[in-house]
Each structure stands twice: as C-alpha cells, then as structure tokens.
Write a protein that holds these residues in place. Sequence first.
Motif, PDB file in Angstrom:
ATOM      1  N   GLN A   1     -85.899  24.181  -7.024  1.00  0.00           N
ATOM      2  CA  GLN A   1     -85.446  25.072  -5.957  1.00  0.00           C
ATOM      3  C   GLN A   1     -84.823  24.223  -4.859  1.00  0.00           C
ATOM      4  O   GLN A   1     -85.511  23.484  -4.169  1.00  0.00           O
ATOM      5  N   THR A   2     -83.518  24.323  -4.743  1.00  0.00           N
ATOM      6  CA  THR A   2     -82.786  23.417  -3.864  1.00  0.00           C
ATOM      7  C   THR A   2     -83.061  23.694  -2.395  1.00  0.00           C
ATOM      8  O   THR A   2     -83.457  24.787  -2.000  1.00  0.00           O
ATOM      9  N   GLU A   3     -82.816  22.666  -1.603  1.00  0.00           N
ATOM     10  CA  GLU A   3     -82.947  22.783  -0.150  1.00  0.00           C
ATOM     11  C   GLU A   3     -82.031  23.906   0.370  1.00  0.00           C
ATOM     12  O   GLU A   3     -82.377  24.632   1.299  1.00  0.00           O
ATOM     13  N   ASN A   4     -80.881  24.075  -0.284  1.00  0.00           N
ATOM     14  CA  ASN A   4     -79.911  25.062   0.175  1.00  0.00           C
ATOM     15  C   ASN A   4     -80.493  26.477   0.113  1.00  0.00           C
ATOM     16  O   ASN A   4     -80.375  27.265   1.059  1.00  0.00           O
ATOM     17  N   ILE A   5     -81.142  26.835  -1.014  1.00  0.00           N
ATOM     18  CA  ILE A   5     -81.732  28.176  -1.155  1.00  0.00           C
ATOM     19  C   ILE A   5     -82.836  28.378  -0.132  1.00  0.00           C
ATOM     20  O   ILE A   5     -82.918  29.412   0.545  1.00  0.00           O
ATOM     21  N   GLN A   6     -83.691  27.379  -0.004  1.00  0.00           N
ATOM     22  CA  GLN A   6     -84.814  27.481   0.931  1.00  0.00           C
ATOM     23  C   GLN A   6     -84.325  27.650   2.366  1.00  0.00           C
ATOM     24  O   GLN A   6     -84.881  28.432   3.145  1.00  0.00           O
ATOM     25  N   GLN A   7     -83.266  26.921   2.728  1.00  0.00           N
ATOM     26  CA  GLN A   7     -82.731  27.012   4.086  1.00  0.00           C
ATOM     27  C   GLN A   7     -82.099  28.384   4.339  1.00  0.00           C
ATOM     28  O   GLN A   7     -82.247  28.954   5.433  1.00  0.00           O
TER      29      GLN A   7
ATOM     30  N   LEU B   1     -82.337  33.708   7.078  1.00  0.00           N
ATOM     31  CA  LEU B   1     -82.315  35.170   7.047  1.00  0.00           C
ATOM     32  C   LEU B   1     -83.611  35.754   7.600  1.00  0.00           C
ATOM     33  O   LEU B   1     -83.595  36.764   8.318  1.00  0.00           O
ATOM     34  N   GLU B   2     -84.730  35.153   7.287  1.00  0.00           N
ATOM     35  CA  GLU B   2     -86.023  35.629   7.793  1.00  0.00           C
ATOM     36  C   GLU B   2     -86.091  35.516   9.320  1.00  0.00           C
ATOM     37  O   GLU B   2     -86.666  36.377   9.996  1.00  0.00           O
TER      38      GLU B   2
ATOM     39  N   ARG C   1     -76.777  45.787   9.973  1.00  0.00           N
ATOM     40  CA  ARG C   1     -76.864  44.379   9.556  1.00  0.00           C
ATOM     41  C   ARG C   1     -78.206  44.073   8.901  1.00  0.00           C
ATOM     42  O   ARG C   1     -78.285  43.264   7.983  1.00  0.00           O
ATOM     43  N   HIS C   2     -79.289  44.757   9.362  1.00  0.00           N
ATOM     44  CA  HIS C   2     -80.598  44.428   8.815  1.00  0.00           C
ATOM     45  C   HIS C   2     -80.674  44.754   7.314  1.00  0.00           C
ATOM     46  O   HIS C   2     -81.319  44.062   6.540  1.00  0.00           O
ATOM     47  N   GLN C   3     -79.952  45.830   6.888  1.00  0.00           N
ATOM     48  CA  GLN C   3     -79.947  46.186   5.466  1.00  0.00           C
ATOM     49  C   GLN C   3     -79.177  45.137   4.658  1.00  0.00           C
ATOM     50  O   GLN C   3     -79.570  44.781   3.539  1.00  0.00           O
ATOM     51  N   GLU C   4     -78.089  44.631   5.238  1.00  0.00           N
ATOM     52  CA  GLU C   4     -77.314  43.578   4.574  1.00  0.00           C
ATOM     53  C   GLU C   4     -78.163  42.325   4.384  1.00  0.00           C
ATOM     54  O   GLU C   4     -78.127  41.677   3.335  1.00  0.00           O
ATOM     55  N   ILE C   5     -78.960  41.995   5.419  1.00  0.00           N
ATOM     56  CA  ILE C   5     -79.837  40.821   5.339  1.00  0.00           C
ATOM     57  C   ILE C   5     -80.891  41.015   4.248  1.00  0.00           C
ATOM     58  O   ILE C   5     -81.174  40.098   3.462  1.00  0.00           O
ATOM     59  N   LEU C   6     -81.460  42.225   4.184  1.00  0.00           N
ATOM     60  CA  LEU C   6     -82.468  42.513   3.163  1.00  0.00           C
ATOM     61  C   LEU C   6     -81.880  42.391   1.757  1.00  0.00           C
ATOM     62  O   LEU C   6     -82.527  41.876   0.837  1.00  0.00           O
ATOM     63  N   ASP C   7     -80.638  42.843   1.591  1.00  0.00           N
ATOM     64  CA  ASP C   7     -79.960  42.729   0.289  1.00  0.00           C
ATOM     65  C   ASP C   7     -79.731  41.257  -0.083  1.00  0.00           C
ATOM     66  O   ASP C   7     -79.929  40.853  -1.233  1.00  0.00           O
TER      67      ASP C   7
END
Length: 603
Positions: free
Chosen positions: A93-99, A104-105, A118-124
């Motif tokens: 699991q790369t640093e990129n995915i984790q970052q 987003l969180e 925007r919150h729905q876009e973030i959840l997606d």
Amino acid sequence: MEPIIHVDNISKSIAGKQLFEDASFDIYPEDCIGLLGPNGCGKTTLFNILLGKDQPNSGDVQKKDGIEIRCLEQDPMHRSDITVNDFFTRTTQTENIQQQIKKLEQQLEDPTIYESTRHQEILDELRLLQIRTSKTSGVAQLEAARECLKELGIAEITGDVVMKNFSGGECQKIALASILTQPQNCDLFLFDEPTNHLDIETIEWLEQKIADISSAVIIISHDRYLLGDLVDRVFEFHGSHLELYEASYEEYEEQKKIREHIKKQDSQKASIEMKRQLAAIKKITRRNRYTIQINSRMKQIEKLKRVENPILKNYLLRFHFKTALKSGKNIEEGVNLSKYFGEKKILLNMNFEILAGQKIGLIGPNGCGKTTFLKMLTREETYNQGKLTLSQGAKWGYFDQGHLSLNLENTLLDEILRDHKDLGEEDAKALLGQFNFKGTTIHNKVGQLSGGERARLAFLRLIMEPYNLLLLDEPTNHMDIESKTAIETALNSYTGTVIVVSHDRKFLDTVTDTIFFMADSDIKIYTGNYSMFRQQRFKELSEYTDRDLAYLSTSRLTKYIVTKGFTIWTLKKKHIVGEEILIGDHNRDLYEWAIKGGLLKEA
C-alpha cells in the motif's frame, strides 16, 4: 519524455553532518539507475526523501500526480513481530494512497463541507480508494505473490506466521516477492541493498526480474555484477555532491577515471598557484605594506584550498596481510568426512585437500552448511565421522560474518590494543586512521559502529596477525565498493591460503582460483574462478539429456508433465506447458520446488 520525478537543488544534513547539497536530477520512465557512494553518505536518506518519509532542508521534489512508488528496505522488518499478511500490507500500500485517504478524511472534518455537494464527491473518492486498498491488502497481495514465492522456493508460507520466525534469507525473499508482484501497477521501484542475505542463484534470479520491469528503477547496491548487468545511468555521492553519469556501469568506471584525472590536474594547478600567492604575500609582508593586497591574496588562497585533491579523497583502505612461516604442501585434508545435525546431513563421506597458497571460494545455496564447514576446519565444530588433518605449520585466522570476535563494549582504540599490549597508543591510532577511523570516533564503542564499519575493524584485527590460512565468512557484507576493491588487492598479494564464503560474484572472480560448490551433502571441486565454475556447471547440466545422466540416479527416472510454464534460473531454461521432463536423483534438486508448487505433475 516527461520525468516522473524532478529534484531541484535539494540539500540534507543530519545532526550537523552535511550529507548532500544542491543535488538536482530527473527520473524518467524505464530508467534503471545505480545509486552509489560510501557507507553513510546519504543514499538511504535520499530514498526516504523520494518516498516522502523525510524532507530536504532546502530544495524541491516534484512528482507526477498519482505516482506509485515501492521500496525494498535494506532491513525490511526481518525480526519484527508482525505477520506475513501485515508485512505485505505495509510494503504494497503506497504512501500515495495513504496520503490521499488522510487528506480526504481531513476535509470531512470541516463542518462547512456538508453544506455543499462536495462531501458526497469526497465520500465517492474515499470509497474508490478503499476498494484499491482492499485489493492491496496483505491477504490479496500474498495470494498474488504465490507464483513469485514458488520461484523462490517458499510457496508454502501462510499469512498468519510472524516474520521473526523466518531466517534472514527467507525474509528477504518474502520482501522481494511483495515488491515484485504485479510490477505494472508501480511507477518507480527503489531497491536498497536487494542482494543482502541472498545466495548466488537467487541474486541471478533477481537480476532477471529487475531486467523485466518496464517501470523506473533505482538500485543501491555494492554488487558490481548486478550493477553492470542492469543500470543505464549512475548517480554517485562524491563528498557532499551528487555526480550524474549518463552511462552504464562499465562506461561510468571509464568516465570516472577521466574525471579524476581532470580533478588531479586542477588540484596540481591549484597547489602551484597557492605556492605562488604565498611567496607573493611573504614578499609584500617583508615590505610591511599593501595590507589590501595581502587580504586579497589570502582570499584567493582560501579558494585554492577548496580545490579537491582526488588522490586524498579516494584514498583506499590499505590492507597488508602478514604471512606466517610456510605450511606443508597440504595445509588441510579431509578423508571420508561426514557431518550432520540430527537427520540433516551437511557432508557425507567427503574427501578433499586444501593446498598451500590456494584461493578457494566456498559457494552453495543458503542453509547448505558453508559456515559449519569453515568452523569444522578450525575445530570449532566437530565432525561425526572421517578424518580431518591440519598441517602442523598452519596458523589460521577466522573472519566471522557476525563479527563475533569483536567486543562491542570496547572502544575502537581498546579493541586494537586488546591482543597487542606491546603496541603504542599512537601507532594504534595511526592504524585506525588508515582504516578511516579518525578523530573522536576512535573513542566510540564498537557497538555504535555500522555493519560496514565493524567489518573494517574486524579486518584490521585480522591483518595484524601473521596467519598463513585465512577463513573468511562473508567478508565484504555491508562494505562499499572501494573497501571491497582494497580487500581484493590485498588478498591477491597475500601468499598464504584463503578459503572464503561469499555471494559477491565479482569478488570471487577477482580473488579465487578454485571453487568448492557445496550442495546435497557434498562438495564438488572446480578449477578456476566463479565465471569459469559457472561455465563448467552450465555445461554439466545442459549438454546431456536426462537419459544420459540416468546413471547418476539410484532410483528410477520419473516422467513429469509441465502444467504451468516456469524457468530454471540456474540454467536460464524455460519449460512450457505440456513439455515432458524426466526427473531422478541427478536433477531432482532443480525441480523439487516446481513439483511442490504444482507446476509439474507425474505422468
């Protein structure tokens, strides 16, 4: 072609020590870069900066959007309490995915975000990233790596086993499988000393795997044959500067000689000019005037002092082995020698002789008993049957790969004086200085040294005694290329007998004149260095059919059918689906892993 990473004038210092300054370079897709430099110069630190785990003190690192980087660390949690599944999760699991997930969180923590769509876009976006994360979970990645693990001979491992239960070689193989699985999903591979703990056959397997990678690769390694076979660019730390060579490793060696010659000429010119300026200052000073001129010339001298002298900069460790009185013609001889631990047979009815002045390379797969054999020669290990005779004139010295002969609580100075009470302290300091242990370092404890530094210190202690038989167990482990070259030069001028365990093919080619190949409770003896052994071994295994070699089998030959294609890396031979192979005692060790892994089935 656009670079995947652009590095612009980065500098890094740690605890007041300048590692590198103003380093600039680009990394392009399909690059294979060798990152070179002495131990402690900052190679691993540069990897951490590229990974985003560390930051430069100044300068900038720009990466393409969504870049995926995998890194094989020098010591990938070998002795940790984590399970194999957890290990695969951390390494894939790369640093990129984790970052991205973390970013987003953090956005969802802002209450105002819920006032818009925007919150729905973030959840997606989070959901998509979590799907990717599940695909790179330890369980999924371990299953994806099964094919690679089969080739490495450890296909039967389970995900709930703790990493510390495996040997160093097994851990390194697991780490390699986790990094090399599904290489098309990665943009950049970073390998930090990838050949550590590996036997020669696995190193050659790794070379082929890296050669097949279509993404960018950077390799930190002191294995000169691996570098020669793979890299097309070389980055080398020279002092605090990073020098770039757009060349293969062999071309780099030639270009480096030319650069060093130019530097030597510049240094000589600077020396002449400095003497001229000092003479002029002396003349002006006698007249007691022209203070401005004196200050100007002093500034010029300070600049000249900064011109690097490559002769001093590239000063190699100088090993000079003392040689004791000559031994007999046969320095050691074994007759019907057998050694076993319980049901595990190390040697069975082995006969051999070691001649005075021979330079023997002892090679074989990990776990075959090479270190045990060396210890039998010194009588540290007993044998179960047979006879082992050491010449009366033989005086042996032993270099152990764990540097157990060193007292970790001693200071470096005390360690040198430990067995040499007649040696003066100033002479001891001079010896340590020759081995690049200088200043206050000599008062540090041995336990504070790195692996490469301990190896240098152990070698210094070894050459202070007049031995005529040297038993060396992985002497070049953790050493940089310059130190290896110095040891090779010394051993070539040494008139005594050498038996060396090593997985460094260049070292074996340079030093040895005989190869003892240890496998299947036997030692086969080959005349010549490693490359000559490899040619002879290839001829043995490839020029005869299985039926020609049937006389070597004590049981009948068994016909197997290939159910899934695979490669025997020792022979660099590919087997295709449906092919028939006759297997007996003479070749079973080559195919055992394929049988256990289900790649072959009995016809």
